[in-house]
Design an enzyme around this catalytic site. Structure first.
Site, PDB file in Angstrom:
ATOM      1  N   LYS A   1       0.135   4.442  -0.097  1.00  0.00           N
ATOM      2  CA  LYS A   1      -0.581   5.437   0.703  1.00  0.00           C
ATOM      3  C   LYS A   1      -0.255   6.865  -0.411  1.00  0.00           C
ATOM      4  CE  LYS A   1      -0.446   3.059   4.882  1.00  0.00           C
ATOM      5  NZ  LYS A   1      -0.354   3.031   6.217  1.00  0.00           N
TER       6      LYS A   1
ATOM      7  N   HIS B   1      -9.620   1.012   5.016  1.00  0.00           N
ATOM      8  CA  HIS B   1      -8.493   1.160   5.615  1.00  0.00           C
ATOM      9  C   HIS B   1      -8.639   2.186   6.741  1.00  0.00           C
ATOM     10  CE1 HIS B   1      -4.250   2.326   6.653  1.00  0.00           C
ATOM     11  NE2 HIS B   1      -3.989   1.238   5.856  1.00  0.00           N
TER      12      HIS B   1
ATOM     13  N   GLU C   1      -5.469  -5.220  10.323  1.00  0.00           N
ATOM     14  CA  GLU C   1      -4.252  -4.191  10.615  1.00  0.00           C
ATOM     15  C   GLU C   1      -4.684  -3.481  11.923  1.00  0.00           C
ATOM     16  OE1 GLU C   1      -2.469  -2.707   6.538  1.00  0.00           O
ATOM     17  OE2 GLU C   1      -4.095  -1.367   6.988  1.00  0.00           O
TER      18      GLU C   1
ATOM     19  N   GLU D   1      -6.888   4.467   7.975  1.00  0.00           N
ATOM     20  CA  GLU D   1      -6.862   6.182   7.566  1.00  0.00           C
ATOM     21  C   GLU D   1      -8.001   6.612   7.266  1.00  0.00           C
ATOM     22  OE1 GLU D   1      -2.917   5.338   5.598  1.00  0.00           O
ATOM     23  OE2 GLU D   1      -2.137   4.884   7.537  1.00  0.00           O
TER      24      GLU D   1
ATOM     25  N   GLY E   1       2.587   1.909  10.792  1.00  0.00           N
ATOM     26  CA  GLY E   1       3.590   2.994  10.817  1.00  0.00           C
ATOM     27  C   GLY E   1       4.247   3.106  12.115  1.00  0.00           C
TER      28      GLY E   1
ATOM     29  N   ASN F   1       0.807  -1.088  -0.124  1.00  0.00           N
ATOM     30  CA  ASN F   1      -0.202   0.131  -0.049  1.00  0.00           C
ATOM     31  C   ASN F   1       0.786   1.245   0.032  1.00  0.00           C
ATOM     32  OD1 ASN F   1      -1.712   2.101   0.577  1.00  0.00           O
ATOM     33  ND2 ASN F   1      -2.193   1.344   2.537  1.00  0.00           N
TER      34      ASN F   1
ATOM     35  N   SER G   1       3.472  -2.479  10.219  1.00  0.00           N
ATOM     36  CA  SER G   1       4.717  -2.550  10.336  1.00  0.00           C
ATOM     37  C   SER G   1       5.409  -3.941   9.766  1.00  0.00           C
ATOM     38  CB  SER G   1       5.286  -2.136  11.761  1.00  0.00           C
ATOM     39  OG  SER G   1       4.962  -1.003  12.171  1.00  0.00           O
TER      40      SER G   1
HETATM   41  P1  13P Z   1       3.017   0.181   7.561  1.00  0.00           P
HETATM   42  O1  13P Z   1       3.388  -1.011   7.083  1.00  0.00           O
HETATM   43  O2  13P Z   1       3.871   1.396   7.277  1.00  0.00           O
HETATM   44  O3  13P Z   1       3.123   0.139   9.284  1.00  0.00           O
HETATM   45  O4  13P Z   1       1.634   0.293   7.029  1.00  0.00           O
HETATM   46  C1  13P Z   1       0.703  -0.699   7.201  1.00  0.00           C
HETATM   47  C2  13P Z   1      -0.569  -0.321   6.347  1.00  0.00           C
HETATM   48  O5  13P Z   1      -1.207   0.583   6.628  1.00  0.00           O
HETATM   49  C3  13P Z   1      -0.846  -1.006   5.134  1.00  0.00           C
HETATM   50  O6  13P Z   1      -2.110  -0.597   4.701  1.00  0.00           O
END
Ligand code: 13P
Length: 249
Positions: free
Chosen positions: A11, A94, A166, A96, A172, A9, A212
């Site tokens: 982002k 997601h 997740e 976010e 992150g 992803n 992560s």
């Molecule tokens: P990270 O791998 O940066 O922690 O992000 C995970 C994520 O949100 C994937 O959709």
């Protein structure tokens, strides 16, 4: 046997020009046969990514769409548009988008329905906050997310859905869930799906872990019985992603 699915992803990172450069670096190393590898890019990068991925087995996805077919929805894009541009997968729900863009369970359900209707392959995200994890109520919360997302989704569409667990506290933060913690919830999600559908259906649904994931922990995580791959954020923008995709080596 479920085929592993490892998705990056991206982002809100990478311009079309940077997309071309990054794909040139990752393409040959990520082109594997025993897993589905998906680059989930910003919508604006889909056309460039499609051209750059030509000749490889790597699949393409994007991160969002709106559930209406067309019309006065300034700034939005439809499922048909992203499919026509060359994306096959799409992320839905997601954390976010739930937190920053206030997408609720109802909207996520509408998006899941529309993705299937349009022929897109959805990656449906779920996962709890640190507060719910510490309160011990995370399973009830996740069951609620799953029940509501899959409301009205047929057996055959459910089988085509990829679920990504997740935990928000692991996204992150560099604080990965242990493989036992991730397995516990992925197994629980499969049990929830088995209750909604059947054991046969739930055994076919691929469930990823995200949060992560890196080159050092992918092998242990993806080796767990109910973890069918990963949804990778930060590490998917680096050459580390090649190591993650080739986690068995
Ligand atoms: P990270 O791998 O940066 O922690 O992000 C995970 C994520 O949100 C994937 O959709």
């Amino acid at each position: 046997m479920r085929k592993k699915i490892i998705a990056g992803n991206w982002k809100m990172n990478m311009t079309p020009t940077e997309t071309k450069e990054l794909i040139a670096k990752l393409k040959s190393g990520c082109d594997v046969k025993d897993a589905d590898v998906v680059f989930v890019v910003p919508s604006i990068d889909v056309t460039t990514a499609k051209a750059s991925l030509e000749g490889s087995n790597i699949k393409l996805g994007t991160q969002n769409f709106y559930f209406e077919d067309k019309g006065a929805f300034t700034g939005e894009i439809s499922a048909k548009m992203i499919l026509d541009a060359g994306a096959e997968y799409v992320i839905i729900g997601h954390s976010e988008r739930r937190m920053i863009f206030k997408e609720d369970d109802k909207m996520i359900n509408l998006k899941l329905k529309k993705a299937h209707e349009a022929g897109l392959k959805p990656i449906l995200c779920c996962g709890e906050s640190l507060e719910l994890r510490e309160a011990g109520t995370y399973k009830t919360f996740i069951e609620g997310q799953i029940k509501s997302a899959f409301d009205g989704i047929s057996d055959s569409d459910a089988k085509k859905t990829v679920v990504a667990y997740e935990p928000i506290w692991a996204i992150g933060t560099g604080k990965t869930a242990t493989s036992e913690e991730a397995e516990e919830v992925c197994k629980f999600i499969r049990e929830c799906l088995s209750k909604i559908y059947s054991n046969d259906v739930s055994e076919e649904i691929r469930i990823q872990y995200g949060g992560s994931v890196n080159a050092g922990n992918a092998k242990e995580l993806f080796g767990m019985p109910d973890i069918d791959g990963g949804l990778v954020g930060g590490a998917s923008l680096k050459e580390d992603f090649i190591k993650i995709v080739n986690y068995k080596e």
